[in-house]
Design a protein around this motif. Structure first.
Motif, PDB file in Angstrom:
ATOM      1  N   ASN A 130     -33.529 -62.921  54.834  1.00 22.82           N
ATOM      2  CA  ASN A 130     -33.008 -62.420  56.103  1.00 22.82           C
ATOM      3  C   ASN A 130     -31.544 -61.999  55.956  1.00 22.82           C
ATOM      4  O   ASN A 130     -31.041 -61.212  56.741  1.00 22.82           O
ATOM      5  N   TYR A 131     -30.874 -62.532  54.951  1.00 20.77           N
ATOM      6  CA  TYR A 131     -29.453 -62.241  54.735  1.00 20.77           C
ATOM      7  C   TYR A 131     -29.328 -61.077  53.762  1.00 20.77           C
ATOM      8  O   TYR A 131     -29.849 -61.135  52.646  1.00 20.77           O
ATOM      9  N   GLN A 132     -28.637 -60.048  54.194  1.00 14.91           N
ATOM     10  CA  GLN A 132     -28.547 -58.812  53.426  1.00 14.91           C
ATOM     11  C   GLN A 132     -27.096 -58.316  53.397  1.00 14.91           C
ATOM     12  O   GLN A 132     -26.263 -58.746  54.191  1.00 14.91           O
ATOM     13  N   PHE A 133     -26.831 -57.383  52.494  1.00 12.72           N
ATOM     14  CA  PHE A 133     -25.579 -56.642  52.491  1.00 12.72           C
ATOM     15  C   PHE A 133     -25.838 -55.307  53.174  1.00 12.72           C
ATOM     16  O   PHE A 133     -26.908 -54.719  53.004  1.00 12.72           O
ATOM     17  N   LEU A 161     -29.910 -61.102  44.952  1.00  9.14           N
ATOM     18  CA  LEU A 161     -29.864 -62.557  45.073  1.00  9.14           C
ATOM     19  C   LEU A 161     -31.253 -63.155  45.192  1.00  9.14           C
ATOM     20  O   LEU A 161     -31.421 -64.367  45.110  1.00  9.14           O
ATOM     21  N   ASN A 162     -32.252 -62.299  45.360  1.00 11.72           N
ATOM     22  CA  ASN A 162     -33.644 -62.706  45.444  1.00 11.72           C
ATOM     23  C   ASN A 162     -34.443 -61.721  44.604  1.00 11.72           C
ATOM     24  O   ASN A 162     -34.083 -60.548  44.501  1.00 11.72           O
ATOM     25  N   SER A 163     -35.545 -62.154  44.014  1.00  6.80           N
ATOM     26  CA  SER A 163     -36.329 -61.256  43.161  1.00  6.80           C
ATOM     27  C   SER A 163     -36.976 -60.123  43.954  1.00  6.80           C
ATOM     28  O   SER A 163     -37.252 -59.062  43.400  1.00  6.80           O
TER      29      SER A 163
END
Length: 179
Positions: A130-133, A161-163
């Motif tokens: 849910n956390y994005q740039f 940060l996640n696959s």
């Protein structure tokens, strides 16, 4: 970890930025139409309480503004449309590159901020978190002292940060009003 709603994060960002607003001489509100490359369409509303002029040795005079935004996206077939929400806070740098007709300043803008997207799956894609740039690159033209228009490319990604990190890409048309 407790998962909060997008409205909670937007309220938090708005409260923090609105409390800073009286310290600023000029504030801005804007509305964007967003068209995604995955059949996603949306609207984006933003508030800029802080704008600073900065003199640099490498880039000359630039502007920095902080922006809090809320987005609503829709995607899918007409009879099965889905909706997703996002809130972001982004520092954006602007550099004037020319004047159009010696009357309308044209700026290049770029920024990278933090976003919370309400759904981890958007338009059939698992975005990994849910956390994005929120990355942006755009051209902004001042129409006068109180309004501007912009065209932007925006990209949302978890930065690896996640696959699962397919990213979401948008082309935005924006109108902003300064007061």
């Amino acid at each position: 970890m407790k998962r909060h709603s997008p409205l909670f994060y937007f309220s938090l960002f708005s409260t923090l930025l609105l409390n800073a607003a009286p310290l600023c001489a000029k504030q801005t509100v804007s509305a964007d139409y967003m068209h995604g490359f995955d059949g996603i369409d949306g609207v984006r509303f933003a508030y800029r309480p802080i704008t600073q002029d900065i003199a640099t040795s490498w880039f000359g005079d630039i502007k920095l503004y902080w922006e809090a935004s809320a987005v609503v996206w829709e995607y899918g077939e007409t009879n099965t449309r889905s909706t997703s929400y996002a809130v972001s806070i982004t520092p954006v740098f602007m550099k004037q590159i020319t004047d159009i007709a010696d009357k309308y300043p044209l700026y290049l803008e770029a920024g990278i901020g933090a976003s919370y997207i309400g759904d981890q799956e958007v338009a059939g894609k698992d975005i990994g978190s849910n956390y994005q740039f929120e990355d942006r690159l755009g051209l902004l033209m001042e129409l006068d002292e109180s309004q501007d228009v912009a065209i932007r490319y925006m990209h949302f990604s978890n930065g690896g940060l996640n696959s699962d990190n397919p990213g979401l890409d948008f082309l935005n048309l924006s109108y902003a009003y300064h007061f």
